[in-house]
Motif scaffolding. Structure first.
Motif, PDB file in Angstrom:
ATOM      1  N   LEU A   1      28.972  20.982  -4.392  1.00 56.01           N
ATOM      2  CA  LEU A   1      28.573  19.694  -3.829  1.00 56.01           C
ATOM      3  C   LEU A   1      27.335  19.890  -2.963  1.00 56.01           C
ATOM      4  N   PHE A   2      26.470  18.898  -2.983  1.00 57.57           N
ATOM      5  CA  PHE A   2      25.201  19.009  -2.266  1.00 57.57           C
ATOM      6  C   PHE A   2      24.955  17.793  -1.384  1.00 57.57           C
ATOM      7  N   ASP A   3      24.306  18.044  -0.261  1.00 56.80           N
ATOM      8  CA  ASP A   3      23.649  16.971   0.471  1.00 56.80           C
ATOM      9  C   ASP A   3      22.495  16.483  -0.402  1.00 56.80           C
ATOM     10  N   LEU A   4      21.923  15.342  -0.096  1.00 57.71           N
ATOM     11  CA  LEU A   4      20.862  14.774  -0.940  1.00 57.71           C
ATOM     12  C   LEU A   4      19.472  15.030  -0.355  1.00 57.71           C
ATOM     13  N   ASP A   5      19.126  14.291   0.689  1.00 62.77           N
ATOM     14  CA  ASP A   5      17.788  14.403   1.283  1.00 62.77           C
ATOM     15  C   ASP A   5      17.614  15.761   1.953  1.00 62.77           C
ATOM     16  N   GLY A   6      16.581  16.480   1.577  1.00 61.02           N
ATOM     17  CA  GLY A   6      16.313  17.775   2.183  1.00 61.02           C
ATOM     18  C   GLY A   6      17.036  18.926   1.512  1.00 61.02           C
ATOM     19  N   THR A   7      17.918  18.615   0.565  1.00 60.07           N
ATOM     20  CA  THR A   7      18.641  19.663  -0.150  1.00 60.07           C
ATOM     21  C   THR A   7      18.340  19.597  -1.644  1.00 60.07           C
ATOM     22  N   LEU A   8      18.431  18.402  -2.225  1.00 54.39           N
ATOM     23  CA  LEU A   8      18.097  18.214  -3.640  1.00 54.39           C
ATOM     24  C   LEU A   8      16.754  17.521  -3.817  1.00 54.39           C
ATOM     25  N   ILE A   9      16.468  16.554  -2.969  1.00 59.20           N
ATOM     26  CA  ILE A   9      15.221  15.786  -3.106  1.00 59.20           C
ATOM     27  C   ILE A   9      14.404  15.824  -1.819  1.00 59.20           C
ATOM     28  N   ASP A  10      13.101  15.751  -1.995  1.00 51.24           N
ATOM     29  CA  ASP A  10      12.175  15.650  -0.867  1.00 51.24           C
ATOM     30  C   ASP A  10      11.794  14.176  -0.732  1.00 51.24           C
ATOM     31  N   SER A  11      12.526  13.474   0.102  1.00 51.68           N
ATOM     32  CA  SER A  11      12.297  12.043   0.303  1.00 51.68           C
ATOM     33  C   SER A  11      11.464  11.764   1.546  1.00 51.68           C
ATOM     34  N   ALA A  12      11.049  12.810   2.238  1.00 58.54           N
ATOM     35  CA  ALA A  12      10.302  12.625   3.481  1.00 58.54           C
ATOM     36  C   ALA A  12       9.048  11.763   3.315  1.00 58.54           C
ATOM     37  N   PRO A  13       8.281  11.901   2.215  1.00 63.08           N
ATOM     38  CA  PRO A  13       7.082  11.063   2.102  1.00 63.08           C
ATOM     39  C   PRO A  13       7.386   9.569   2.075  1.00 63.08           C
ATOM     40  N   ASP A  14       8.462   9.163   1.394  1.00 67.54           N
ATOM     41  CA  ASP A  14       8.801   7.738   1.347  1.00 67.54           C
ATOM     42  C   ASP A  14       9.452   7.269   2.639  1.00 67.54           C
TER      43      ASP A  14
ATOM     44  N   MET B   1      11.525   3.542  -2.510  1.00 65.39           N
ATOM     45  CA  MET B   1      12.350   4.757  -2.447  1.00 65.39           C
ATOM     46  C   MET B   1      11.907   5.885  -3.369  1.00 65.39           C
ATOM     47  N   THR B   2      11.318   5.558  -4.505  1.00 66.82           N
ATOM     48  CA  THR B   2      10.974   6.606  -5.480  1.00 66.82           C
ATOM     49  C   THR B   2       9.476   6.764  -5.696  1.00 66.82           C
ATOM     50  N   GLU B   3       8.661   6.161  -4.847  1.00 63.27           N
ATOM     51  CA  GLU B   3       7.210   6.243  -5.054  1.00 63.27           C
ATOM     52  C   GLU B   3       6.680   7.670  -4.887  1.00 63.27           C
ATOM     53  N   LEU B   4       7.096   8.339  -3.825  1.00 61.24           N
ATOM     54  CA  LEU B   4       6.591   9.682  -3.527  1.00 61.24           C
ATOM     55  C   LEU B   4       7.697  10.732  -3.467  1.00 61.24           C
ATOM     56  N   THR B   5       8.941  10.308  -3.622  1.00 55.27           N
ATOM     57  CA  THR B   5      10.072  11.230  -3.560  1.00 55.27           C
ATOM     58  C   THR B   5      10.098  12.126  -4.792  1.00 55.27           C
ATOM     59  N   THR B   6      10.341  13.411  -4.579  1.00 50.99           N
ATOM     60  CA  THR B   6      10.379  14.368  -5.680  1.00 50.99           C
ATOM     61  C   THR B   6      11.629  15.244  -5.559  1.00 50.99           C
ATOM     62  N   ILE B   7      11.974  15.883  -6.653  1.00 54.35           N
ATOM     63  CA  ILE B   7      13.062  16.854  -6.656  1.00 54.35           C
ATOM     64  C   ILE B   7      12.479  18.202  -6.228  1.00 54.35           C
ATOM     65  N   PHE B   8      13.159  18.905  -5.354  1.00 51.50           N
ATOM     66  CA  PHE B   8      12.656  20.201  -4.909  1.00 51.50           C
ATOM     67  C   PHE B   8      12.521  21.158  -6.092  1.00 51.50           C
ATOM     68  N   ASP B   9      11.488  21.990  -6.033  1.00 50.94           N
ATOM     69  CA  ASP B   9      11.289  23.009  -7.069  1.00 50.94           C
ATOM     70  C   ASP B   9      12.544  23.874  -7.198  1.00 50.94           C
TER      71      ASP B   9
ATOM     72  N   PHE C   1      21.163   2.556  -0.711  1.00 49.29           N
ATOM     73  CA  PHE C   1      20.024   3.362  -1.131  1.00 49.29           C
ATOM     74  C   PHE C   1      20.420   4.449  -2.139  1.00 49.29           C
ATOM     75  N   THR C   2      21.578   5.060  -1.903  1.00 44.17           N
ATOM     76  CA  THR C   2      21.995   6.163  -2.775  1.00 44.17           C
ATOM     77  C   THR C   2      22.117   5.736  -4.228  1.00 44.17           C
ATOM     78  N   GLU C   3      22.746   4.597  -4.457  1.00 46.84           N
ATOM     79  CA  GLU C   3      23.030   4.195  -5.831  1.00 46.84           C
ATOM     80  C   GLU C   3      21.764   3.908  -6.639  1.00 46.84           C
ATOM     81  N   PRO C   4      20.828   3.069  -6.150  1.00 47.59           N
ATOM     82  CA  PRO C   4      19.611   2.863  -6.943  1.00 47.59           C
ATOM     83  C   PRO C   4      18.746   4.117  -7.052  1.00 47.59           C
ATOM     84  N   LEU C   5      18.746   4.945  -6.015  1.00 43.45           N
ATOM     85  CA  LEU C   5      17.927   6.151  -6.034  1.00 43.45           C
ATOM     86  C   LEU C   5      18.436   7.134  -7.080  1.00 43.45           C
ATOM     87  N   THR C   6      19.742   7.372  -7.105  1.00 38.08           N
ATOM     88  CA  THR C   6      20.283   8.328  -8.072  1.00 38.08           C
ATOM     89  C   THR C   6      20.243   7.768  -9.494  1.00 38.08           C
TER      90      THR C   6
END
Length: 221
Positions: free
Chosen positions: A9-22, A84-92, A118-123
């Motif tokens: 199981l994973f946290d989302l922001d900062g663990t799987l995705i880089d959402s900081a720009p949005d 929410m998804t304009e600048l958000t990316t998945i971490f390398d 936010f979680t549901e539309p983002l995922t």
């Protein structure tokens, strides 16, 4: 390191995705809408893991005790919702990591303090999450992390015991929640470490500096 694990199981922001720009852009728009100068992303990034509280704190020096906090928070939410998804990316490394987890016939899921709004539309918008066996938001259960309830809910949805799961996150509350749930815990130090954060003090069972390092911990499962 982790034995008899059936799910990660994973946290989302900062663990799987880089959402900081949005997140930062949503808060910064509030500044520029008020005639204040824009702040660079580097100011917002360390506070991204704290959500609206962190963003408003950086943008306006505003704490949740401020009388205008709730109104400002909703304005921030509306701004973020629109982008929410304009600048958000998945971490390398995350797609490969997830693929190899699935290749080992392990389940995986997400437990975040982000509300379902936010979680549901983002995922839904990011194909990676279509293979997740569980997605639990901050308002799915009566309690958010660091309470263990959301993690226990994810394990239940996967029909597993907590001891069969490990939890990976980039914030101390993730580790606190994982330990309270009786799960193995992994601190992700590539995420949004706050200015005063020291992962070595969180009590996690293991620490990783990149997503793919997690696979080494799962080598014997």
């Amino acid at each position: 390191m982790f034995q008899h694990i059936r799910a990660v199981l994973f946290d989302l922001d900062g663990t799987l995705i880089d959402s900081a720009p949005d997140l930062g852009a949503a808060a910064d728009k509030m500044r520029t809408d008020r005639g204040l100068p824009s702040l660079p992303l580097e100011r917002y990034r360390p506070m991204a893991g704290a959500g609206a509280r962190g963003m408003l704190g950086e943008a306006f020096g505003m704490s949740p005790e401020h009388p205008e906090f709730l109104v400002m928070r909703e304005e921030f939410f509306v701004n973020y919702e629109s982008r929410m998804t304009e600048l958000t990316t998945i971490f390398d490394g995350v797609p490969e990591m997830v693929g190899r987890i699935l290749g080992r016939e392990l389940a995986w899921g997400v437990v975040t303090n982000k509300s379902a709004r936010f979680t549901e539309p983002l995922t839904r918008a990011i194909p990676l999450f279509q293979t997740a066996g569980a997605v639990v938001s901050g308002d799915t259960t009566p309690h958010a992390k660091p309470h263990p309830a959301p993690l226990l809910e994810a394990a239940a949805r996967l029909k597993l015991s907590p001891e069969q799961c490990i939890y990976v996150g980039d914030d101390e509350r993730d580790i606190v929640a994982g330990l309270a749930a009786g799960m193995g815990t992994v601190a992700a130090t590539y995420g949004y470490l706050g200015i005063k954060s020291d992962p070595s003090e969180w009590g996690a069972h293991a620490t990783i500096k990149s997503p793919l390092e997690l696979l080494q911990l799962l080598a014997s499962t």
